[in-house]
Design an enzyme around this catalytic site. Sequence first.
Site, short mmCIF file in Angstrom:
data_model
loop_
_atom_site.label_atom_id
_atom_site.label_comp_id
_atom_site.label_asym_id
_atom_site.label_seq_id
_atom_site.Cartn_x
_atom_site.Cartn_y
_atom_site.Cartn_z
N GLY A 113 1.99 -7.28 31.54
CA GLY A 113 3.09 -6.74 30.74
C GLY A 113 2.91 -6.82 29.24
O GLY A 113 2.48 -7.83 28.72
N SER A 114 3.24 -5.77 28.51
CA SER A 114 3.07 -5.75 27.06
C SER A 114 3.34 -4.35 26.54
O SER A 114 4.06 -3.58 27.16
CB SER A 114 1.65 -6.18 26.70
N ARG A 115 2.70 -4.00 25.40
CA ARG A 115 2.85 -2.65 24.87
C ARG A 115 1.62 -2.26 24.06
O ARG A 115 0.82 -3.12 23.66
CB ARG A 115 4.12 -2.53 24.04
#
Length: 216
Positions: A185-187
């Site tokens: 998870g992240s961006r």
Amino acid sequence: MFHREGYKIIAITLILCIGLSIAIDQLIINTIARAILFAGVVILLILILQFFRNPKRKFINSSSQVLSPVDGKVVVIEEVFEKEYFKDKRLQVSVFMSPLNVHVTRYPVGGKVTYSKYHPGKYLVAWHPKSSEENERTTVVVKSESFGEVLHRQIAGALARRIVNYAVKDQEVDQASDSGFIKFGSRVDIFLPIGTKIDVQLNQVVKGGITVIAST
């Protein structure tokens, strides 16, 4: 098909799940409790397998387009001052990835890598305003034919604890080929020249190497 970054974790998880299943079978007598625990083991294995999946896709590369580097949802489209490399104003497009998204990072444009740097940092939630500057991250710049230099930045989130970056300065890279991987998870932020035509909208769901982010 699974990404190479997941091979070790998948193997460890599989061994763990087998061990837990044997222990549950030998130690738990209650039928309902056994069923619940077995279900938990299966769910754990499925989640890990899904996270590291790397589905085959047919990429249509174009020097006149910027492709989304990752799967996820567009959460930012705005003009900002990029401090690290350009040190001037750029159009920022950010894509947020949940743990359920494919986490392969792909080059949004093809060309020559002019900059690649890893930054250790914090693990603020990925949508935090300061995550782009304070979280663990990697910054990669590729000089393309139509857009000049395009920067994409992998940013770790509250769950992500490792960013993998394959970009090496001065190497030639193909659009949509693997640039890296972010675990759990992240961006990813993309920085484009002011005046670039943006082809996505806020909250739009995008696919890495498929969805057109911008075009000439």
